[in-house]
Design a protein around this motif. Sequence first.
Motif, PDB file in Angstrom:
ATOM      1  N   ARG A   1       0.806  -1.221   0.000  1.00 41.46           N
ATOM      2  CA  ARG A   1       0.000   0.000   0.000  1.00 41.46           C
ATOM      3  C   ARG A   1       0.836   1.267   0.000  1.00 41.46           C
ATOM      4  O   ARG A   1       0.318   2.356  -0.198  1.00 41.46           O
ATOM      5  N   GLY A   2       2.129   1.125   0.238  1.00 40.89           N
ATOM      6  CA  GLY A   2       3.005   2.279   0.219  1.00 40.89           C
ATOM      7  C   GLY A   2       4.406   1.873   0.611  1.00 40.89           C
ATOM      8  O   GLY A   2       4.658   0.733   1.002  1.00 40.89           O
ATOM      9  N   PHE A   3       5.327   2.810   0.474  1.00 37.32           N
ATOM     10  CA  PHE A   3       6.695   2.554   0.896  1.00 37.32           C
ATOM     11  C   PHE A   3       7.345   3.873   1.251  1.00 37.32           C
ATOM     12  O   PHE A   3       6.916   4.936   0.827  1.00 37.32           O
ATOM     13  N   GLY A   4       8.350   3.762   2.081  1.00 37.15           N
ATOM     14  CA  GLY A   4       9.068   4.941   2.538  1.00 37.15           C
ATOM     15  C   GLY A   4      10.315   4.523   3.279  1.00 37.15           C
ATOM     16  O   GLY A   4      10.738   3.367   3.189  1.00 37.15           O
ATOM     17  N   PRO A   5      10.901   5.440   4.041  1.00 36.30           N
ATOM     18  CA  PRO A   5      12.163   5.143   4.725  1.00 36.30           C
ATOM     19  C   PRO A   5      12.106   3.923   5.645  1.00 36.30           C
ATOM     20  O   PRO A   5      13.081   3.217   5.804  1.00 36.30           O
ATOM     21  N   GLY A   6      10.937   3.627   6.228  1.00 36.40           N
ATOM     22  CA  GLY A   6      10.819   2.482   7.129  1.00 36.40           C
ATOM     23  C   GLY A   6      10.617   1.159   6.421  1.00 36.40           C
ATOM     24  O   GLY A   6      10.714   0.099   7.024  1.00 36.40           O
ATOM     25  N   GLY A   7      10.294   1.204   5.142  1.00 38.04           N
ATOM     26  CA  GLY A   7      10.071  -0.017   4.386  1.00 38.04           C
ATOM     27  C   GLY A   7       8.756   0.001   3.642  1.00 38.04           C
ATOM     28  O   GLY A   7       8.231   1.058   3.302  1.00 38.04           O
TER      29      GLY A   7
ATOM     30  N   THR B   1      18.147   1.145  -6.897  1.00 40.38           N
ATOM     31  CA  THR B   1      18.459   1.199  -8.325  1.00 40.38           C
ATOM     32  C   THR B   1      18.332  -0.195  -8.927  1.00 40.38           C
ATOM     33  O   THR B   1      18.405  -1.205  -8.224  1.00 40.38           O
ATOM     34  N   LEU B   2      18.160  -0.232 -10.220  1.00 43.19           N
ATOM     35  CA  LEU B   2      18.102  -1.498 -10.936  1.00 43.19           C
ATOM     36  C   LEU B   2      19.482  -2.132 -10.964  1.00 43.19           C
ATOM     37  O   LEU B   2      20.476  -1.481 -11.300  1.00 43.19           O
TER      38      LEU B   2
ATOM     39  N   ALA C   1       7.407 -12.203  -5.231  1.00 42.42           N
ATOM     40  CA  ALA C   1       8.294 -11.041  -5.238  1.00 42.42           C
ATOM     41  C   ALA C   1       9.267 -11.114  -4.072  1.00 42.42           C
ATOM     42  O   ALA C   1       8.905 -11.559  -2.978  1.00 42.42           O
ATOM     43  N   ALA C   2      10.466 -10.680  -4.328  1.00 44.15           N
ATOM     44  CA  ALA C   2      11.499 -10.511  -3.307  1.00 44.15           C
ATOM     45  C   ALA C   2      11.979  -9.070  -3.439  1.00 44.15           C
ATOM     46  O   ALA C   2      12.521  -8.692  -4.481  1.00 44.15           O
ATOM     47  N   LEU C   3      11.731  -8.281  -2.402  1.00 48.35           N
ATOM     48  CA  LEU C   3      12.043  -6.843  -2.453  1.00 48.35           C
ATOM     49  C   LEU C   3      13.143  -6.507  -1.468  1.00 48.35           C
ATOM     50  O   LEU C   3      12.953  -6.618  -0.244  1.00 48.35           O
ATOM     51  N   TYR C   4      14.282  -6.090  -2.004  1.00 43.55           N
ATOM     52  CA  TYR C   4      15.380  -5.614  -1.148  1.00 43.55           C
ATOM     53  C   TYR C   4      14.988  -4.279  -0.536  1.00 43.55           C
ATOM     54  O   TYR C   4      14.109  -3.586  -1.051  1.00 43.55           O
ATOM     55  N   PRO C   5      15.629  -3.903   0.562  1.00 38.20           N
ATOM     56  CA  PRO C   5      15.330  -2.611   1.195  1.00 38.20           C
ATOM     57  C   PRO C   5      15.494  -1.461   0.209  1.00 38.20           C
ATOM     58  O   PRO C   5      16.314  -1.522  -0.720  1.00 38.20           O
ATOM     59  N   LEU C   6      14.727  -0.410   0.411  1.00 41.45           N
ATOM     60  CA  LEU C   6      14.769   0.738  -0.467  1.00 41.45           C
ATOM     61  C   LEU C   6      16.117   1.450  -0.435  1.00 41.45           C
ATOM     62  O   LEU C   6      16.509   2.089  -1.411  1.00 41.45           O
ATOM     63  N   ASP C   7      16.838   1.337   0.661  1.00 40.81           N
ATOM     64  CA  ASP C   7      18.138   2.010   0.757  1.00 40.81           C
ATOM     65  C   ASP C   7      19.301   1.056   0.489  1.00 40.81           C
ATOM     66  O   ASP C   7      20.419   1.320   0.868  1.00 40.81           O
ATOM     67  N   PHE C   8      19.036  -0.060  -0.183  1.00 36.43           N
ATOM     68  CA  PHE C   8      20.061  -1.059  -0.450  1.00 36.43           C
ATOM     69  C   PHE C   8      20.957  -0.596  -1.571  1.00 36.43           C
ATOM     70  O   PHE C   8      20.545  -0.082  -2.567  1.00 36.43           O
TER      71      PHE C   8
END
Length: 128
Positions: A15-21, A78-79, A121-128
Amino acid sequence: MRIDRERPAPGPLVRGFGPGGYRVDAPDGTMGVYPALLLTATRADTWSPPALEALDEAALAPLLAGPIEFLLLGTGDTLRRAPKALVAALDARGMGIEAMDSRAAARAWGVLRAEERQIAAALYPLDF
């Protein structure tokens, strides 16, 4: 960022994403926040991913048990390319893999699940 859809897809939805995940609505109506995430049509689980270069079938085992067309791989901010050995292993199972940045993968998850596609789906952290 907030993600809304007119027609909700079955199963967990990002439903959303941000700094916390990633904010995920579970099928039972609960919401959780996950820094890194594994998704199937029926569940969302927190994930402690290895370095992308070390990603293999064992790290994705919870996703590979069911009938899956392909895996969405969110590679962080990033990709990045999926490891060649992982691509070959999934191909041997008759499964594809689509790598994209994690934000794009989170958005694609809802679209593809609304089409009732059998994906994981496997989603790495947004800051990875």
